[in-house]
Design an enzyme around this catalytic site. Structure first.
Site, short mmCIF file in Angstrom:
data_model
loop_
_atom_site.label_atom_id
_atom_site.label_comp_id
_atom_site.label_asym_id
_atom_site.label_seq_id
_atom_site.Cartn_x
_atom_site.Cartn_y
_atom_site.Cartn_z
N HIS A 207 1.18 -7.71 6.01
CA HIS A 207 0.35 -7.01 5.11
C HIS A 207 1.07 -5.82 4.10
CE1 HIS A 207 3.25 -4.64 7.41
NE2 HIS A 207 3.19 -3.65 7.12
C1 UD1 Z 1 1.39 1.13 7.69
C2 UD1 Z 1 2.45 1.72 7.74
C3 UD1 Z 1 3.26 0.20 6.94
C4 UD1 Z 1 3.34 -0.31 8.98
C5 UD1 Z 1 1.78 -0.50 8.84
C6 UD1 Z 1 1.92 -1.15 10.26
C7 UD1 Z 1 2.81 3.50 5.54
C8 UD1 Z 1 2.88 3.75 4.18
N1 UD1 Z 1 2.55 2.12 6.41
O1 UD1 Z 1 0.50 0.38 6.95
O2 UD1 Z 1 5.20 0.95 7.27
O3 UD1 Z 1 3.95 -1.44 8.22
O4 UD1 Z 1 0.65 1.25 9.13
O5 UD1 Z 1 0.97 -1.53 10.23
O6 UD1 Z 1 2.44 4.85 6.40
N2 UD1 Z 1 -6.91 0.02 8.69
C9 UD1 Z 1 -8.16 -0.42 8.84
N3 UD1 Z 1 -8.07 -0.28 10.48
C10 UD1 Z 1 -7.12 0.87 10.80
C11 UD1 Z 1 -6.19 0.90 9.76
C12 UD1 Z 1 -6.11 0.55 8.49
O7 UD1 Z 1 -9.67 -0.86 9.02
O8 UD1 Z 1 -6.78 1.18 12.14
C13 UD1 Z 1 -7.38 -0.25 6.98
C14 UD1 Z 1 -7.53 0.52 6.29
O9 UD1 Z 1 -8.68 -0.28 5.07
C15 UD1 Z 1 -6.40 0.50 5.41
C16 UD1 Z 1 -5.54 0.13 5.12
O10 UD1 Z 1 -5.76 -0.79 6.30
O11 UD1 Z 1 -6.54 1.96 4.09
C17 UD1 Z 1 -4.10 0.48 5.29
O12 UD1 Z 1 -4.07 1.51 6.26
P1 UD1 Z 1 -2.58 2.57 6.11
O13 UD1 Z 1 -2.34 3.24 7.91
O14 UD1 Z 1 -3.21 3.45 4.69
O15 UD1 Z 1 -1.36 1.46 6.42
P2 UD1 Z 1 -1.52 0.02 6.58
O16 UD1 Z 1 -1.16 -0.61 5.73
O17 UD1 Z 1 -1.33 0.02 7.81
#
Ligand code: UD1
Length: 393
Positions: A207
């Site tokens: 991811h």
């Molecule tokens: C975050 C953490 C990363 C961790 C990961 C575990 C930061 C900078 N990164 O990354 O260190 O390894 O979590 O999962 O905090 N999204 C959904 N549903 C959700 C959550 C996210 O659809 O419940 C999608 C959204 O489009 C979002 C993308 O995933 O834009 C990324 O989510 P985000 O929380 O920004 O960062 P992660 O890549 O999950």
């Protein structure tokens, strides 16, 4: 004494539970659990609360997804208000996600003591958002709880005073040890559901933006996985970020025995990684879990903030080198994987050690001259006075 725990993303949830439950046995501690809402899908959040038996969050700030700056700023705005109202004596933050640094910054600005759980880890790669989160959080935290000796060394090298640093071990492993028997009881049914035979399949999780955001690098990895799946079926639970990116992939994906599935619960993933022949991942936590379980782990990153998993554990740093992925994969399938040893204090008691340090610092402080001697002591005294004032008014 009032303690607020701030969590927000999937890898935080298994880290907070052992600390929360260990602090329950310390007298006169009131605990408040704040969920920032950084992760909000049921299978990225709710399922973990249920399976890990984590108490319901007292508040959910519901920040959701956006750019890093907007997400961090939203958490700060909503959390500041909450902390000013509740006036805790200590805020505990976990890991290296945006929720971690956002909460630490708020506390530093309003003078609330901060404890950082999983402090001191460094990849020395500032292009990783998590490295910035780790560096900043550690600089402004008062209590730094490290999971491994390299964490202490990194903090010393950055000039952080020894009395702020506490080597306590790995809280994530506390949760793993507690829940492994329950996860194993799910195994027969789960393996049958996916048509897998114990020890004869691999797990994949990817991811990181560096692997999945660029179409070219994602295509390269997916092609390599398709090839590898000819020798070993691979099960790939998709993080929402990766699922989105895969949809926009133009190349024809011919998966052979590479199966894409929805994100798994904590227990399901633990059971499958325990019984896998190998794991291919870019997650930090999974490098630790596979090392503890002695399951070979091919880490799709150029560097790691968890070097102990490569030095002593079962992880191989692969980077983006598909030849190395292929040769290490074959080495493991040929039965020549290295044997992992478990790092010191990854023993199921890290949460208890954290609770003891907190009890000693806040509850059993010797009176002495009554003079606050360090900034931390001053913060405790100030915040304790503020809390007392609030509750008497
Ligand atoms: C975050 C953490 C990363 C961790 C990961 C575990 C930061 C900078 N990164 O990354 O260190 O390894 O979590 O999962 O905090 N999204 C959904 N549903 C959700 C959550 C996210 O659809 O419940 C999608 C959204 O489009 C979002 C993308 O995933 O834009 C990324 O989510 P985000 O929380 O920004 O960062 P992660 O890549 O999950």
């Amino acid at each position: 004494m009032k303690i607020v725990h701030v969590v927000g993303a999937r890898p935080n949830f298994m880290k907070v539970q052992p600390v929360l439950s260990s602090l329950e046995s310390v007298p006169d501690v009131e605990q408040i659990l704040v969920h920032t809402g950084q992760h909000y899908d049921r299978n990225m959040s709710r399922v973990f609360f249920e399976q890990i038996e984590l108490k319901e969050p007292d508040v959910n700030l519901e920040v959701g997804s956006s750019s890093h700056s907007v997400q961090t700023a939203e958490i700060m705005i909503r959390l500041e208000q909450f902390l000013l109202e509740r006036s805790p004596q200590l805020v505990l933050v976990y890991g290296d996600v945006n929720s971690t640094v956002a909460a630490a910054l708020v506390c530093a600005k309003i003078g609330i003591p901060i404890g950082h759980i999983e402090a001191g880890l460094r990849s020395f790669d500032r292009s990783m958002p998590e490295e910035i989160n780790r560096l900043l959080t550690d600089q402004i935290s008062d209590l730094l709880f490290t999971p491994s000796v390299d964490g202490n060394e990194n903090l010393h090298a950055e000039g952080i005073a020894a009395e702020r640093i506490h080597f306590v071990g790995n809280v994530m492993i506390d949760t793993l040890i507690r829940l492994l028997p329950r996860a194993e009881s799910l195994c027969p049914k789960l393996a049958a559901n996916y048509g897998l035979e114990s020890g004869a399949f691999g797990m994949v999780t990817l991811h990181r933006p560096s692997n999945v955001d660029e179409q070219e690098s994602l295509e390269k990895i997916i092609n390599a996985l398709c090839e590898l799946s000819r020798s070993l079926p691979l099960l790939f639970p998709l993080h929402p970020r990766t699922a989105k990116k895969l949809k926009s992939l133009t190349m024809p994906v011919s998966p052979e025995r590479l199966s894409f599935i929805d994100p798994l619960g904590y227990l399901e993933f633990l059971c499958l990684q325990k019984n896998a022949a190998l794991v291919i991942t870019d997650s930090g936590g999974i490098q630790e879990e596979t090392s503890f379980l002695n399951v070979p782990c091919l880490t799709m990153r150029e560097n790691t903030e968890r070097p102990v998993t490569v030095k002593d554990g079962s992880s191989y740093l692969i980077g983006r080198d598909m030849e190395k992925l292929n040769s290490t994969f074959n080495l493991i399938l040929a039965g020549n994987a290295k044997q992992a040893t478990v790092p010191p204090l990854w023993d199921g008691h890290a949460g208890q050690r954290i609770a003891s340090v907190i009890a000693e610092k806040f509850l059993f402080r010797s009176g002495g001259s009554g003079q606050a001697v360090t900034l931390f002591e001053q913060k405790i005294t100030l915040q304790t006075n503020r809390t007392a004032k609030r509750s008497s008014s």
